[in-house]
Design an enzyme around this catalytic site. Structure first.
Site, mmCIF file in Angstrom:
data_model
loop_
_atom_site.group_PDB
_atom_site.id
_atom_site.type_symbol
_atom_site.label_atom_id
_atom_site.label_comp_id
_atom_site.label_asym_id
_atom_site.label_seq_id
_atom_site.Cartn_x
_atom_site.Cartn_y
_atom_site.Cartn_z
ATOM 1 N N TYR A 200 -2.371 -0.020 10.323
ATOM 2 C CA TYR A 200 -2.255 -0.671 8.786
ATOM 3 C C TYR A 200 -0.972 -0.235 7.970
ATOM 4 C CZ TYR A 200 -3.895 -1.121 3.915
ATOM 5 O OH TYR A 200 -3.800 -1.292 2.313
ATOM 6 N N SER B 47 0.775 -1.145 0.013
ATOM 7 C CA SER B 47 0.033 0.108 -0.113
ATOM 8 C C SER B 47 0.762 1.358 0.070
ATOM 9 C CB SER B 47 -0.860 -0.115 1.281
ATOM 10 O OG SER B 47 -1.504 1.365 1.294
#
Length: 247
Positions: free
Chosen positions: A156, A142
Site C-alpha cells: 500500500y 496517503s
C-alpha cells in the site's frame, strides 16, 4: 456558500463514501457541477447525487470499476459529455490491502497497483485532453508514502509513493498548459472502514502530534482549496493532512 468554484466541472473517482463523498459535497457547495464514480451501492450514489443537486449544481453518478482502465476512461468521457468539459479531476478511488510479505498474493499486488496507481494515470491522461488552462488534478495519496509505522503496509505504501513521482513528473508536463497536479496525503481519518476507536486506532493516536483522527470534511477542505484559484501556484506538491503523524 462562497461559490468559489462556480461554473467549474469536476469528476471525483470513488465518490460515494468516506473521503470521496465529502469531497463531492464540498465541491458542490462551492458551486461546481460534480460527477463521481462508484463501484457498488447505486442507491447510496443516487442519494448523494440528489443531495448535491440541492445546491443548485448538476450531478452525475457513474458506476465504474477503477481496476478497469476502459471504465475509467468512460467515466471521464461521460463527465465531459454531461457537463461540456472538465476542469477538476480528483483521483480518490483506492484500495487498502494489508498483509505481511509472506502472505501478500500477486493478485492482490496487481489489484492494488491497478486501482491506486494505474487508474490515476489513466484518468489523468483522459482528463487532460479536455482541460483548459486553470485545470486542476488532485490525487488522494496517503501519509504512508512518507512513513509506515506498522507491519503489513508495504505494498500500500509503495503504491502511494508511486503517486509522488507521478505528480512531480506530470507537474513538468502540465505546467506549460496551465494545469496543476498535486497529492493530498491524509493520515488517520475517521471513516466507516477506519473507525477512530479500537485497538488499532489507539495505537495510531499515540503517534500523532494532534491526538485524534482527522475528519473527512477536513480533507475535503484541502481539496477544495487546491481546486480553487488561490492555489494556482501550487503544483507537483505532496501535501500532508495527518495531524503530525509524519512529523
Amino acid at each position: 456558500m462562497n461559490y468559489t468554484l462556480k461554473n467549474k466541472r469536476a469528476l471525483v473517482t470513488g465518490g460515494s463514501r468516506g473521503i470521496g463523498a465529502a469531497i463531492v459535497k464540498r465541491l458542490a457547495t462551492e458551486g461546481a457541477d460534480v460527477a463521481f464514480t462508484y463501484i457498488s451501492s447505486p442507491d447510496r450514489a443516487k442519494e448523494i447525487a440528489e443531495a448535491i443537486q440541492a445546491f443548485g449544481v448538476q450531478a452525475l453518478d457513474i458506476q465504474a470499476n477503477s481496476a478497469e482502465a476502459n471504465e475509467v476512461v468512460a467515466a471521464v468521457e461521460q463527465t465531459v459529455e454531461k457537463f461540456g468539459g472538465i476542469d477538476i479531476l480528483v483521483n480518490n478511488a483506492g484500495v487498502v490491502q494489508m498483509a505481511p510479505i509472506d502472505d501478500f498474493t500477486l493478485a492482490d499486488f496487481d489489484r492494488t497497483f491497478a486501482i491506486n496507481v494505474r487508474a490515476v494515470f489513466v484518468a489523468t491522461q483522459a482528463a487532460v485532453k479536455h482541460m483548459q488552462e486553470g485545470g486542476r488534478i488532485i490525487n488522494i495519496g496517503s501519509t504512508s508514502a512518507e512513513r509506515v509505522s506498522f507491519a503489513g503496509g508495504s505494498v500500500y505504501a509503495m503504491s502511494k509513493s508511486a503517486l509522488q513521482g507521478l505528480v512531480q513528473g506530470l507537474a513538468r508536463d502540465l505546467g506549460p498548459r496551465g494545469i496543476t497536479i498535486n497529492n493530498v496525503q491524509p493520515g488517520p481519518i475517521a471513516t466507516d472502514i477506519n473507525p477512530p476507536e479500537g485497538e488499532f486506532a489507539e495505537m495510531l493516536k499515540k503517534q500523532l502530534a494532534l491526538p485524534r483522527y482527522g475528519t473527512v470534511e477536513e480533507v475535503a477542505g484541502m481539496v477544495a482549496y487546491l481546486a480553487g484559484s488561490e492555489a494556482a501556484y501550487i503544483t507537483g506538491a505532496n501535501l500532508m493532512i495527518d495531524g503530525g503523524f509524519s512529523a
